[in-house]
Design a protein around this motif. Structure first.
Motif, PDB file in Angstrom:
ATOM      1  N   ILE A 160       0.835  -1.211   0.000  1.00  0.00           N
ATOM      2  CA  ILE A 160       0.000   0.000   0.000  1.00  0.00           C
ATOM      3  C   ILE A 160       0.869   1.260   0.000  1.00  0.00           C
ATOM      4  CG2 ILE A 160      -1.537   1.402   1.445  1.00  0.00           C
ATOM      5  CD1 ILE A 160      -3.134  -0.623   0.119  1.00  0.00           C
ATOM      6  N   ALA A 161       1.920   1.259   0.817  1.00  0.00           N
ATOM      7  CA  ALA A 161       2.776   2.443   0.927  1.00  0.00           C
ATOM      8  C   ALA A 161       3.421   2.788  -0.424  1.00  0.00           C
ATOM      9  CB  ALA A 161       3.856   2.217   1.987  1.00  0.00           C
ATOM     10  N   ILE A 219       0.842   4.347  -2.742  1.00  0.00           N
ATOM     11  CA  ILE A 219       0.639   5.766  -2.419  1.00  0.00           C
ATOM     12  C   ILE A 219       1.766   6.605  -3.027  1.00  0.00           C
ATOM     13  CG2 ILE A 219       0.557   7.453  -0.541  1.00  0.00           C
ATOM     14  CD1 ILE A 219      -0.782   5.290   1.176  1.00  0.00           C
ATOM     15  N   LYS A 220       2.987   6.087  -2.955  1.00  0.00           N
ATOM     16  CA  LYS A 220       4.117   6.793  -3.576  1.00  0.00           C
ATOM     17  C   LYS A 220       3.928   6.910  -5.087  1.00  0.00           C
ATOM     18  CE  LYS A 220       7.755   5.619  -0.223  1.00  0.00           C
ATOM     19  NZ  LYS A 220       9.052   4.927  -0.042  1.00  0.00           N
ATOM     20  N   LEU A 221       3.379   5.849  -5.704  1.00  0.00           N
ATOM     21  CA  LEU A 221       3.119   5.879  -7.142  1.00  0.00           C
ATOM     22  C   LEU A 221       2.108   6.968  -7.483  1.00  0.00           C
ATOM     23  CD1 LEU A 221       3.325   4.773 -10.012  1.00  0.00           C
ATOM     24  CD2 LEU A 221       1.662   3.012  -9.396  1.00  0.00           C
ATOM     25  N   ALA A 222       1.051   7.084  -6.660  1.00  0.00           N
ATOM     26  CA  ALA A 222       0.055   8.137  -6.891  1.00  0.00           C
ATOM     27  C   ALA A 222       0.699   9.515  -6.787  1.00  0.00           C
ATOM     28  CB  ALA A 222      -1.083   8.008  -5.876  1.00  0.00           C
ATOM     29  N   LYS A 223       1.598   9.690  -5.813  1.00  0.00           N
ATOM     30  CA  LYS A 223       2.299  10.962  -5.654  1.00  0.00           C
ATOM     31  C   LYS A 223       3.209  11.229  -6.842  1.00  0.00           C
ATOM     32  CE  LYS A 223       3.439  14.615  -3.226  1.00  0.00           C
ATOM     33  NZ  LYS A 223       2.455  15.691  -2.953  1.00  0.00           N
ATOM     34  N   ALA A 224       3.864  10.180  -7.367  1.00  0.00           N
ATOM     35  CA  ALA A 224       4.727  10.342  -8.544  1.00  0.00           C
ATOM     36  C   ALA A 224       3.909  10.761  -9.767  1.00  0.00           C
ATOM     37  CB  ALA A 224       5.481   9.038  -8.822  1.00  0.00           C
ATOM     38  N   TYR A 225       2.714  10.158  -9.936  1.00  0.00           N
ATOM     39  CA  TYR A 225       1.821  10.605 -11.012  1.00  0.00           C
ATOM     40  C   TYR A 225       1.525  12.098 -10.864  1.00  0.00           C
ATOM     41  CZ  TYR A 225       0.547   5.982 -12.874  1.00  0.00           C
ATOM     42  OH  TYR A 225       0.550   4.768 -13.501  1.00  0.00           O
ATOM     43  N   PHE A 226       1.233  12.523  -9.643  1.00  0.00           N
ATOM     44  CA  PHE A 226       0.920  13.931  -9.381  1.00  0.00           C
ATOM     45  C   PHE A 226       2.117  14.818  -9.736  1.00  0.00           C
ATOM     46  CE2 PHE A 226       1.138  17.633  -6.578  1.00  0.00           C
ATOM     47  CZ  PHE A 226      -0.099  18.218  -6.785  1.00  0.00           C
ATOM     48  N   ASN A 227       3.298  14.446  -9.276  1.00  0.00           N
ATOM     49  CA  ASN A 227       4.492  15.245  -9.536  1.00  0.00           C
ATOM     50  C   ASN A 227       4.820  15.316 -11.018  1.00  0.00           C
ATOM     51  OD1 ASN A 227       5.003  15.923  -6.848  1.00  0.00           O
ATOM     52  ND2 ASN A 227       6.149  14.041  -6.481  1.00  0.00           N
ATOM     53  N   ASN A 228       4.467  14.251 -11.760  1.00  0.00           N
ATOM     54  CA  ASN A 228       4.720  14.225 -13.201  1.00  0.00           C
ATOM     55  C   ASN A 228       3.585  14.874 -13.995  1.00  0.00           C
ATOM     56  OD1 ASN A 228       6.677  13.362 -15.150  1.00  0.00           O
ATOM     57  ND2 ASN A 228       5.214  11.849 -15.870  1.00  0.00           N
ATOM     58  N   LYS A 229       2.640  15.456 -13.271  1.00  0.00           N
ATOM     59  CA  LYS A 229       1.486  16.148 -13.854  1.00  0.00           C
ATOM     60  C   LYS A 229       0.551  15.211 -14.610  1.00  0.00           C
ATOM     61  CE  LYS A 229       3.688  20.679 -14.086  1.00  0.00           C
ATOM     62  NZ  LYS A 229       3.968  21.884 -14.886  1.00  0.00           N
ATOM     63  N   ASN A 230       0.579  13.916 -14.265  1.00  0.00           N
ATOM     64  CA  ASN A 230      -0.416  12.967 -14.774  1.00  0.00           C
ATOM     65  C   ASN A 230      -1.584  12.957 -13.784  1.00  0.00           C
ATOM     66  OD1 ASN A 230       2.436  11.172 -15.587  1.00  0.00           O
ATOM     67  ND2 ASN A 230       1.031  11.857 -17.147  1.00  0.00           N
ATOM     68  N   TYR A 231      -2.330  14.066 -13.769  1.00  0.00           N
ATOM     69  CA  TYR A 231      -3.322  14.263 -12.717  1.00  0.00           C
ATOM     70  C   TYR A 231      -4.463  13.251 -12.777  1.00  0.00           C
ATOM     71  CZ  TYR A 231      -0.842  18.683 -12.327  1.00  0.00           C
ATOM     72  OH  TYR A 231       0.131  19.629 -12.184  1.00  0.00           O
ATOM     73  N   ASN A 288      -4.399   7.088   5.231  1.00  0.00           N
ATOM     74  CA  ASN A 288      -5.705   7.614   4.831  1.00  0.00           C
ATOM     75  C   ASN A 288      -5.648   9.136   4.697  1.00  0.00           C
ATOM     76  OD1 ASN A 288      -8.511   7.332   4.221  1.00  0.00           O
ATOM     77  ND2 ASN A 288      -8.987   8.053   6.286  1.00  0.00           N
ATOM     78  N   LEU A 289      -4.993   9.784   5.663  1.00  0.00           N
ATOM     79  CA  LEU A 289      -4.863  11.238   5.627  1.00  0.00           C
ATOM     80  C   LEU A 289      -4.050  11.665   4.410  1.00  0.00           C
ATOM     81  CD1 LEU A 289      -5.267  13.992   6.979  1.00  0.00           C
ATOM     82  CD2 LEU A 289      -3.209  13.542   8.328  1.00  0.00           C
ATOM     83  N   GLN A 319      -8.321   7.410  -5.655  1.00  0.00           N
ATOM     84  CA  GLN A 319      -9.687   6.956  -5.407  1.00  0.00           C
ATOM     85  C   GLN A 319      -9.734   5.451  -5.117  1.00  0.00           C
ATOM     86  OE1 GLN A 319     -11.560   8.363  -9.000  1.00  0.00           O
ATOM     87  NE2 GLN A 319     -12.322  10.222  -8.032  1.00  0.00           N
ATOM     88  N   SER A 320      -8.922   4.674  -5.850  1.00  0.00           N
ATOM     89  CA  SER A 320      -8.902   3.226  -5.596  1.00  0.00           C
ATOM     90  C   SER A 320      -8.281   2.915  -4.238  1.00  0.00           C
ATOM     91  CB  SER A 320      -8.129   2.513  -6.702  1.00  0.00           C
ATOM     92  OG  SER A 320      -6.756   2.853  -6.664  1.00  0.00           O
ATOM     93  N   LEU A 321      -7.316   3.722  -3.805  1.00  0.00           N
ATOM     94  CA  LEU A 321      -6.677   3.497  -2.498  1.00  0.00           C
ATOM     95  C   LEU A 321      -7.656   3.753  -1.354  1.00  0.00           C
ATOM     96  CD1 LEU A 321      -3.177   5.095  -3.222  1.00  0.00           C
ATOM     97  CD2 LEU A 321      -3.582   2.729  -2.529  1.00  0.00           C
ATOM     98  N   LEU A 322      -8.589   4.673  -1.556  1.00  0.00           N
ATOM     99  CA  LEU A 322      -9.576   4.952  -0.511  1.00  0.00           C
ATOM    100  C   LEU A 322     -10.507   3.763  -0.255  1.00  0.00           C
ATOM    101  CD1 LEU A 322     -10.560   8.668  -1.298  1.00  0.00           C
ATOM    102  CD2 LEU A 322      -9.256   7.825   0.656  1.00  0.00           C
ATOM    103  N   GLN A 323     -10.565   2.852  -1.214  1.00  0.00           N
ATOM    104  CA  GLN A 323     -11.428   1.685  -1.050  1.00  0.00           C
ATOM    105  C   GLN A 323     -10.725   0.545  -0.291  1.00  0.00           C
ATOM    106  OE1 GLN A 323     -14.528   2.245  -2.091  1.00  0.00           O
ATOM    107  NE2 GLN A 323     -13.752   4.229  -2.830  1.00  0.00           N
ATOM    108  N   LYS A 324      -9.438   0.735   0.020  1.00  0.00           N
ATOM    109  CA  LYS A 324      -8.668  -0.319   0.673  1.00  0.00           C
ATOM    110  C   LYS A 324      -8.494  -0.021   2.156  1.00  0.00           C
ATOM    111  CE  LYS A 324      -6.228  -1.381  -3.610  1.00  0.00           C
ATOM    112  NZ  LYS A 324      -4.934  -1.490  -4.303  1.00  0.00           N
TER     113      LYS A 324
END
Length: 719
Positions: free
Chosen positions: A186-187, A190-202, A222-223, A210-215
């Motif tokens: 999971i950790a 979450i880092k992958l989601a942050k990397a997408y954000f940093n690479n502007k793949n919003y 969670n925060l 959204q998929s992580l919130l279901q886990k």
């Protein structure tokens, strides 16, 4: 004094001008192979609006002329487009999944005595000092025999962390995915989601959050996910959704008394309201963040004050801005560590610069000057060249506005030297970045090679294990299996041979296709200029000349089209083509050059063959880039001769200004344009020589020792 004032006037005129009005740009994103529209692609104007493509691949975005349009997705390479008008834009892209990277294998001398954990620990200790060394140690760790899938996942996670530290977010995405492929965590997700954000793949970032919130995840995770989802919505300008996520995060932190997090969340809520244009709610949220920040003395509280001060600056509440920034200066002295980089907003030189700017905006020059001077001194001490340069320029302008031209001139001279220094430093940084990027690419290639070797070794091990089981069976079964293996080996050889032949046929077909494409490209500059010449003749009512020129031009085009399907044509046909072409160019530029075209009588023109229209770009270069810039009338000489029974030699010689001077005399617009003629010739010659043997060779030299004049020597061999 007047000279100084004039210098400032020129300097101000060099600053960027206000852009024009907004226009609506419409377009679509299409997969070039399937011709299918691509939905949910990130569409962004640099520093401006953001949107995504719909289910039909269409998008609409507000922009200005000369704005940069960025088309970004995890499925293809990022594309950039400069807005020129409000015409529709069709963006054709190729999926990365259809492209295969090929790397040269690098011989590795590993240290077999070092353990897997030892290599990883060295990588952790060193990567912040030297990114490439950190990656190198991870490659060494992956070389250690017998590592588990869990250890491999750990190595790729650290590799992605190093990529993130080096702001190579695209590589981080790839390596986080490799880690998750070995062992899901999971950790790491979450880092992958942050990397997408940093690479502007919003869009990818939003989907993953959204998929992580279901886990089932921890409170801290969670925060982090909720806040990350809010950040992604904020960047896509979906402010209401972003505020919803930030308030949700604020609610779950209310019982934990994490003041710094609540301060940060309220600051982001205020930024969303500010983006929506709701100034009342924006200032309310900023004030709430300030109230929370006063409960503790921390770096987070200082950042909240900076964000609020920036808001006051945008709304021209300069007194409030100055008050807050002075508080930030005290916080910097108390809580901010020396590890803060010059790029960070929490530096004293930046805050002093902004305080001075706020005073200057109020025309309070006496109060502004000391803060500009303090900002300059601090920036010089911390080697912050950008702030030192900007503050020096503003200080020079204040002295000028006060009429103190001596100090203004002194500051302006210092500003000019800082600009030169910044330019040199950026050149060095670019050079270092290029070298670092090349080094990292090589190490990434090494890691990919190791991964392929690992997969191959696993297959070999499985095969050996099966063979051991087969040896323990009866002789009869053993002979049957051995026979089966022999048949399999023969089948593999046959398959490999068939694939080899298929590959050669495919390569040959690709070469034919490439040649066909290159032959179809006749220099558009000549065509457009020729039609413009006809237009000019018509405009001056010279109908006879226009008809004559158009007739000759049509004759040339007909000859080109007739030969467009051939790889080689008789040399005699090429001579006729180049005669027609040179005659047309001379017809247009009689005042610029004369020409001669000679063919040796012992040259057997029908025994030699040449790629069609091979000479045209060289003649065009001689006219357009050699003799067109010459003040007096030039001379072009084209000569066809025979060196021996198997070799013909063609020379194109001009007495123009020469290649180096021609480059220097080009306008900025000409330098930006990229002629395809010479590139097509090189590609055609390379492909033809590969297919038919080395039959064509070209050499380009200067005619005179001073660099003037150009001579192109083309050698033809019989087949």
């Amino acid at each position: 004094m007047f000279t100084c004032a004039n210098a400032f006037s020129q300097n101000r005129n060099s600053f960027p001008q206000e852009k024009g009005p907004y226009i609506t740009v419409r377009g679509s994103v299409i997969d070039i192979e399937t011709l299918e529209p691509i939905p949910r692609v990130n569409i962004e104007i640099t520093g401006g609006d953001y949107t995504t493509t719909g289910a039909d691949g269409e998008f609409r975005i507000r922009a200005r002329i000369d704005d940069e349009l960025v088309i970004r997705s995890a499925d293809f390479e990022t594309r950039y487009y400069t807005i020129k008008d409000n015409q529709r834009i069709r963006v054709e892209v190729q999926s990365l999944s259809n492209e295969e990277d090929i790397f040269e294998e690098e011989e590795i001398q590993g240290n077999s005595q070092q353990s897997f954990e030892g290599f990883l620990q060295i990588a952790r200790d060193e990567y912040k000092k030297d990114v490439s060394k950190g990656i190198d140690h991870i490659a060494s760790a992956l070389e250690v025999k017998g590592i588990s899938e869990s250890e491999r996942a750990t190595a790729y996670e650290l590799l992605a962390d190093i990529n993130t530290y080096g702001k190579q977010y695209d590589l981080a995405i790839s390596n986080y995915k490799s880690s998750l492929k070995s062992v899901y965590d999971i950790a790491v997700d979450i880092k992958l989601a942050k990397a997408y954000f940093n690479n502007k793949n919003y869009q990818e970032s939003i989907s993953l959050y959204q998929s992580l919130l279901q886990k089932t995840i921890s409170f801290e995770q969670n925060l982090e996910v909720i806040e990350g989802l809010g950040d992604s919505y904020k960047m896509t300008k979906e402010y209401e959704k972003a505020i919803e996520q930030y308030k949700k995060a604020e609610r779950i932190t209310s019982d934990s008394s994490i003041v710094s997090i609540a301060t940060r969340l309220n600051t982001k809520i205020a930024e969303c309201y500010d983006g929506m244009g709701n100034s009342q709610k924006a200032i309310s949220s900023y004030n709430k963040a300030l109230d929370l920040s006063n409960q503790e003395s921390s770096e987070s509280a200082a950042r909240s004050k900076v964000n609020t001060a920036d808001y006051y600056n945008r709304t021209q509440q300069f007194d409030e801005e100055i008050k807050l920034r002075k508080e930030v200066l005290e916080d910097i002295d108390n809580v901010v560590t020396d590890s803060i980089s010059n790029d960070d907003v929490l530096t004293s030189q930046k805050q002093n610069y902004k305080i001075a700017s706020a005073y200057a905006n109020q025309r309070k020059f006496e109060e502004a000057i000391p803060f500009f001077e303090k900002s300059i001194n601090e920036a010089a001490d911390k080697n912050d060249l950008v702030i030192e340069k900007d503050a020096t320029r503003r200080l020079s302008e204040l002295h000028r506005d006060q009429g103190n031209f001596d100090k203004a001139a002194e500051s302006y001279e210092r500003y000019k030297s800082l600009v030169d220094e910044e330019y040199q430093r950026k050149e060095q940084e670019v050079y270092k970045a290029v070298r670092l990027g090349k080094d990292i690419a090589e190490k990434q290639a090494r890691i990919r090679s190791l991964e392929k070797d690992r997969e191959l070794n696993e297959k070999k091990y499985q095969l050996a294990f099966k063979e051991q089981e087969l040896r323990e069976t009866s002789d009869r079964n053993q002979q049957l299996i051995i026979g089966s293996l022999i048949v399999l080996a023969i089948s593999l050889l046959i398959t490999a041979f068939a694939m080899y032949r298929s590959s050669k046929r495919q390569k040959y077909a690709n070469n034919l296709l490439a040649l066909k494409g290159l032959r179809s490209q006749m220099n558009p500059h000549f065509i457009f200029n020729a039609l413009n010449s006809v237009n000019s003749f018509i405009a001056i009512n010279d109908e006879r000349t226009a008809n004559k020129y158009l007739s000759d031009f049509s004759s040339l085009m007909r000859a080109v089209l007739e030969n467009s399907e051939e790889d080689f044509i008789p040399l005699s046909s090429e001579i006729e083509l180049i005669k027609k072409y040179t005659m047309l160019e001379h017809f247009r530029f009689k005042d610029k050059f004369d020409y001669t075209l000679t063919v040796d009588e012992n040259l057997k023109v029908d025994e030699f063959k040449i790629p069609p229209m091979l000479l045209q770009p060289y003649v065009e270069n001689a006219v357009w880039h050699g003799m067109r810039y010459k003040e007096e009338k030039g001379l072009l000489h084209i000569h066809f001769s025979q060196k021996d029974k198997d070799t013909a030699v063609i020379t194109v010689t001009d007495d123009g200004v020469g290649r180096e001077r021609s480059k220097a005399m080009k306008t900025d617009n000409q330098k930006k344009q990229k002629s395809k003629g010479m590139g097509n010739i090189k590609k055609r010659i390379a492909i033809l020589n590969e297919m038919y043997g080395d039959r064509v060779d070209v050499a380009i030299t200067d005619v005179f020792e001073n660099g003037e004049g150009t001579k192109v020597t083309l050698t033809l061999k019989k087949n």
